[in-house]
Structure formats: structure tokens, C-alpha cells
Design a protein around this motif. Structure first.
Motif, mmCIF file in Angstrom:
data_model
loop_
_atom_site.group_PDB
_atom_site.id
_atom_site.type_symbol
_atom_site.label_atom_id
_atom_site.label_comp_id
_atom_site.label_asym_id
_atom_site.label_seq_id
_atom_site.Cartn_x
_atom_site.Cartn_y
_atom_site.Cartn_z
ATOM 1 N N LYS A 1 -4.610 2.655 2.392
ATOM 2 C CA LYS A 1 -4.375 2.665 3.845
ATOM 3 C C LYS A 1 -3.161 1.802 4.174
ATOM 4 C CE LYS A 1 -9.022 3.482 5.529
ATOM 5 N NZ LYS A 1 -9.956 2.921 4.542
ATOM 6 N N ASP B 1 -4.230 -3.844 -5.678
ATOM 7 C CA ASP B 1 -3.582 -4.110 -4.384
ATOM 8 C C ASP B 1 -4.210 -5.370 -3.794
ATOM 9 O OD1 ASP B 1 -2.028 -3.735 -2.105
ATOM 10 O OD2 ASP B 1 -3.217 -2.061 -1.315
ATOM 11 N N THR C 1 -4.554 -4.507 4.627
ATOM 12 C CA THR C 1 -5.370 -4.623 3.418
ATOM 13 C C THR C 1 -5.988 -6.018 3.377
ATOM 14 O OG1 THR C 1 -3.793 -3.150 2.348
ATOM 15 C CG2 THR C 1 -5.356 -4.278 0.904
ATOM 16 N N SER D 1 0.836 -1.206 0.000
ATOM 17 C CA SER D 1 0.000 0.000 0.000
ATOM 18 C C SER D 1 0.874 1.261 0.000
ATOM 19 C CB SER D 1 -0.950 -0.028 1.204
ATOM 20 O OG SER D 1 -1.794 -1.167 1.137
#
Ligand SMILES: Nc1nc2c(ncn2[C@@H]2O[C@H](COP(=O)(O)OP(=O)(O)OP(=O)(O)O)[C@@H](O)[C@H]2O)c(=O)[nH]1
Ligand SMILES: [Mg+2]
Length: 192
Positions: free
Chosen positions: A50, A75, A58, A36
Motif C-alpha cells: 500500500k 518493508d 506503512t 512501498s
């Protein structure tokens, strides 16, 4: 140079994985390796994805659209997080597998590896899985700012030996921006 990125959607289950109209490049790696943070650095935004010093931040598959280059940077949830339940770990592994297989739009997998730690069995499993799916693999060695030059050379050598058929690994630091231009160039080449 930065990449304009916008979070378009998030999938927690196989059913939530929708067909997309553009090519995709996915980011995978162990929990806490810096996926991230790398997205934020690529985008030149601190809080797009985040991040957290606690692994397992995540938990969904997040699709970031690049409206200028017409592709998605994806992601994936981090794997290998020891402190969550076996059931939860299996759920993520299955979600990652569901995403990777039968995905004709997946152009490449960027495999993030901590430059201070040798690749772990799960990293090698994922690299082999990507190869079996004929998905290109781009290794990125993260947190390069925490390494001495000697450690960086060792990390590069180790990765080249372990993942022989892949592209040259990129040393990267989300903190300093080291490797950013190399990574952007590699992404654009993968999209050609
Ligand atoms: N020093 C340094 N710290 C980094 C770097 N990249 C990430 N970190 C730190 O490592 C921790 C984890 O970063 P994340 O980007 O959240 O990691 P992630 O791979 O997305 O983790 P999950 O979402 O749990 O899979 C955070 O505390 C970051 O600040 C880097 O290049 N240098
Ligand atoms: Mg993350």
C-alpha cells in the motif's frame, strides 16, 4: 525483469517478529520516500504494497517472500514522520531496532533517500547503525523522475561523500522504472 513477491506476514510488535527460514533484505527510509512504491515496481504489481501520498502509510514490518529466489524483502515503517505523536515515533524506531539487531538472516539494508533532498540526520544515524551491526548498506536514490540531470549528479556525489564505505548508489524511479534492472542485479549479488 521482475521479482515474484508475495506478502507473507506483518509484524507490529517485537513478539510478532518470527524466525524465518530464508535470508532477508530490508528496505528503510524516511516516511514517504517511496519504499512501498519500490516494492510494487520490483514486483511489477501496482497494489502489492500500500502506498500513499500521506506519510506514515506503512506502520508495520511487512515480509514479502520471493519464492523463486528464496529470500524475503522486508518493508520497514518509515521514520521521521513529523505529524504523528512522539510516542508513536518511538514505538516505530524501537520496532525497527528490534528487527535489525540480532538478526543473522539480514543480508543487507537498502537505504532509500529522496534524490532531491540531502540525507537527513536520521538517515545517517541508520546508516551508522547498520555499519555497527556489520549489515551491508545499499543506497537507493528515489523519485529520480523528478530531478534534472544536474540534481541527479549532485545527489549521487552527496551520497557517496556521506556514506563512504558503501556500495555505489542506484538512481531509481518507481514511476518510470529507471534503475530497476540495476537494483535487481544488486539484490541478486547481495544474496550470493
Ligand atoms: N514521482 C514519483 N513519485 C513517487 C515515486 N516513488 C514514490 N512516489 C510517491 O511518493 C509517495 C509515497 O510513496 P510510498 O511508496 O507510499 O512511500 P513509503 O516510503 O512507503 O512511505 P511510508 O509507508 O509512509 O513510510 C506516493 O505518493 C508515491 O506515489 C517515484 O519514483 N516517482
Ligand atoms: Mg510504505
Amino acid at each position: 525483469m521482475h521479482l515474484k513477491l508475495k506478502l507473507e506476514n506483518t509484524a507490529y510488535t517485537k513478539e510478532q517478529l518470527q524466525a524465518k527460514q530464508f535470508l532477508q533484505i530490508a528496505l528503510a527510509g524516511r516516511s514517504n520516500v517511496g519504499k512501498s512504491s519500490l516494492i510494487n515496481r520490483l514486483a511489477g504489481q501496482k497494489k502489492l504494497a500500500k502506498t500513499s501520498s500521506t506519510p506514515g502509510k506503512t506502520r508495520s514490518i511487512n515480509f514479502y517472500l520471493s519464492p523463486e529466489d528464496n529470500f524475503y524483502l522486508v518493508d520497514l515503517p518509515g521514520y521521521g514522520y513529523a505529524r504523528c505523536s512522539q510516542q508513536e515515533r518511538e514505538k516505530w524506531a524501537r520496532l525497527i531496532q528490534d528487527y535489525l539487531q540480532d538478526n543473522p538472516d539480514l543480508r543487507a539494508l537498502i537505504l532509500l533517500l529522496d534524490s532531491r533532498i540531502p540525507p537527513q540526520p536520521m538517515d545517517l544515524d541508520l546508516a551508522r547503525y547498520a555499519a555497527s551491526l556489520k549489515v551491508s548498506l545499499l543506497p537507493v536514490l528515489t523519485k529520480a523522475d523528478k530531478c534534472t540531470q544536474k540534481q541527479k549528479n549532485q545527489a549521487l556525489k552527496r551520497v557517496k561523500e556521506l556514506l563512504n564505505d558503501t556500495q555505489t548508489p542506484i538512481l531509481f524511479s518507481a514511476r518510470t522504472g529507471q534503475g530497476l534492472d540495476n537494483l535487481l542485479t544488486a539484490i541478486k549479488t547481495l544474496l550470493k
